[in-house]
Design an enzyme around this catalytic site. Structure first.
Site: not given
Ligand SMILES: [Mg+2]
Length: 246
Positions: A21, A23, A197
């Site tokens: 991922d 960000d 996340d």
């Molecule tokens: Mg993310």
């Protein structure tokens, strides 16, 4: 239990395919999504990973594929953009669907309404539109109400994120993107590792586990399909550096 998730072993990437991922995983989340930058150490880290993994490297992000390309300049890795709707395989082959026809109308409605909530930000995307309230958290309820109303009158789905509500096109998720990339060389037949996340990363954690690999959750413990956990972006970068040396 989430509390029992340990640090991923440094040799986890040996022979594996790595899916990241962006960000909140490779870079810290900032107030405005267009304010994020890829610093030189991160660009170098990605190049070294692509080299070490012999091209078995991808970023799978909610951002459009063109944004990931622009942030990194020359990309020596595969990309799953727009939550997996837009794909580019390591071979250079790419695919993307037609955007939703009523997107301009929904975007206009969102802009008009968002003017009543100072500090909120409308972000146009190729297959959806996002309403950010990170700089105006007092409007969370109003933003949620507005986004839900627009979802109900359109065929789009509502994707809550970190201080953002996104209306997005149905038809893909990060798990499906991982599977599609993993089905072609040079990733085919390898063990997938996904690091992320977001709540949307859980689809990819589940797919990675189902394909014999593992997910690594970034951030505080939570109920998750990931097998390992790293506390923050700095820990992700340090772990990737350590994995390069393994
Ligand atoms: Mg993310």
């Amino acid at each position: 239990m989430p509390e029992s998730l340990g640090f991923a072993p440094a040799d986890l990437l040996v022979g594996a395919s790595l899916f990241l991922d962006f960000d909140g995983t490779l870079v810290d989340i900032v107030d405005r999504p267009d304010a994020v930058v890829v610093d030189a150490p991160l660009a170098m880290l990605m190049e070294e990973l692509a080299d070490r993994l012999q091209g078995r490297l991808a970023i799978i992000s909610g951002r459009p594929r063109a944004e990931i390309d622009a942030l990194f300049g020359h990309c020596a890795f595969a990309v799953g953009g727009s939550h997996g709707l837009e794909l580019r395989w390591p071979s250079g082959r790419s695919s993307s669907p037609a955007p939703p026809s009523d997107l301009p109308r929904l975007t206009a409605r969102l802009r008009e309404a968002a003017m009543r909530y100072p500090g909120t930000l409308v972000e146009e995307k190729p297959f959806g539109v996002a309403l950010h309230y990170r700089a105006a958290p007092e409007y969370e309820g109003a933003c949620r109400h507005l986004a839900q109303a627009l979802v109900e009158e359109s065929g789009l789905s509502l994707q809550p994120g970190k201080m953002v509500f996104e209306l997005r096109m149905r038809g893909a998720d990060k798990g499906a993107a991982l599977a599609a990339l993993l089905d072609e060389p040079p990733m085919r037949g390898t063990r997938p590792v996904f690091v992320g996340d977001d709540p949307t990363d859980e689809d990819a954690f589940r797919t990675a586990a189902a394909r014999g690999g593992a997910g690594i959750l970034v951030g505080p413990p939570r109920p998750t399909a990931a097998l390992y956990r790293l506390p923050d972006v700095a820990a992700v970068r340090a772990w990737l550096e350590a994995a390069l040396a393994a």
